[in-house]
Enzyme design. Sequence first.
Site, PDB file in Angstrom:
ATOM      1  CG  ASN A 139      -0.381  -0.030   2.529  1.00  0.00           C
ATOM      2  OD1 ASN A 139       0.637  -0.679   2.766  1.00  0.00           O
ATOM      3  ND2 ASN A 139      -1.008   0.653   3.471  1.00  0.00           N
ATOM      4  CB  ILE A 140       1.704   3.740  -2.198  1.00  0.00           C
ATOM      5  CG1 ILE A 140       2.680   2.601  -2.500  1.00  0.00           C
ATOM      6  CG2 ILE A 140       2.383   5.100  -2.283  1.00  0.00           C
ATOM      7  CD1 ILE A 140       3.157   2.564  -3.939  1.00  0.00           C
ATOM      8  CD  GLU A 141      -1.716   5.002   4.681  1.00  0.00           C
ATOM      9  OE1 GLU A 141      -2.354   4.097   5.225  1.00  0.00           O
ATOM     10  OE2 GLU A 141      -1.181   5.936   5.322  1.00  0.00           O
ATOM     11  CG  ASN A 142      -2.012  11.131  -2.051  1.00  0.00           C
ATOM     12  OD1 ASN A 142      -2.680  12.084  -1.660  1.00  0.00           O
ATOM     13  ND2 ASN A 142      -1.145  11.216  -3.035  1.00  0.00           N
ATOM     14  CB  ALA A 143      -2.183  14.029   2.195  1.00  0.00           C
ATOM     15  CG  ASN A 144      -7.279  12.988  -2.191  1.00  0.00           C
ATOM     16  OD1 ASN A 144      -8.137  12.277  -1.693  1.00  0.00           O
ATOM     17  ND2 ASN A 144      -7.445  13.558  -3.365  1.00  0.00           N
ATOM     18  CE1 TYR A 145      -5.489   8.424   4.999  1.00  0.00           C
ATOM     19  CE2 TYR A 145      -7.179  10.038   5.541  1.00  0.00           C
ATOM     20  CZ  TYR A 145      -6.048   9.329   5.884  1.00  0.00           C
ATOM     21  OH  TYR A 145      -5.459   9.529   7.100  1.00  0.00           O
TER      22      TYR A 145
ATOM     23  CG  HIS B  28      -6.166  -0.323  -1.725  1.00  0.00           C
ATOM     24  ND1 HIS B  28      -7.414  -0.720  -1.337  1.00  0.00           N
ATOM     25  CD2 HIS B  28      -6.110   1.007  -1.459  1.00  0.00           C
ATOM     26  CE1 HIS B  28      -8.085   0.310  -0.856  1.00  0.00           C
ATOM     27  NE2 HIS B  28      -7.306   1.375  -0.934  1.00  0.00           N
TER      28      HIS B  28
ATOM     29  CD  GLU C 102      -5.235  -6.115  -1.234  1.00  0.00           C
ATOM     30  OE1 GLU C 102      -5.833  -6.546  -0.248  1.00  0.00           O
ATOM     31  OE2 GLU C 102      -4.877  -4.911  -1.341  1.00  0.00           O
TER      32      GLU C 102
ATOM     33  CB  CYS D  24     -10.904  -3.044   0.514  1.00  0.00           C
ATOM     34  SG  CYS D  24     -10.295  -2.326  -1.023  1.00  0.00           S
TER      35      CYS D  24
ATOM     36  CB  CYS E 148      -8.589  -4.938  -3.546  1.00  0.00           C
ATOM     37  SG  CYS E 148      -7.510  -3.519  -3.252  1.00  0.00           S
TER      38      CYS E 148
END
Length: 130
Positions: free
Chosen positions: A40-46, A51, A53, A84, A87
């Site tokens: 997973n690679i998150e971003n401040a803008n969710y 994800h 997968e 989720c 995914c």
Amino acid sequence: MEDLIERARDALSDSYAPYSEYRVGAAIRTADGTVFTGCNIENANYSNSVHAEELAISKAVQAGHRAFDAIAVASSERDGVTPCGMCRQTLAEFCGDDLAIHCDEGDDGYSTYTLGELLPNTITAAHLDR
């Protein structure tokens, strides 16, 4: 299957999760046995987060693969996380209901589901042809 779980666990080290601190790794195996991993690679803008997968299957598709037989998912919590809904739908684009989904539960092993169990009556290309 333990090897696929281990590959998913290894992918955790590449995760970027500064907001949730919930790292996820995935490893998907193609029909010919090739394994692709993602994290997973998150971003401040969710909504722009990637994800694990999605990344794993995207890398496989980019490499020309379209047939898959199993995916393993692991989280930093070793809590048996399942893909989720988003995914699951992405997996359904390329995989049948019989795709094995192995979910890491840490020292206790793993749970296994099929995609059809986790996403019954999914949207398919056939629905768009109607």
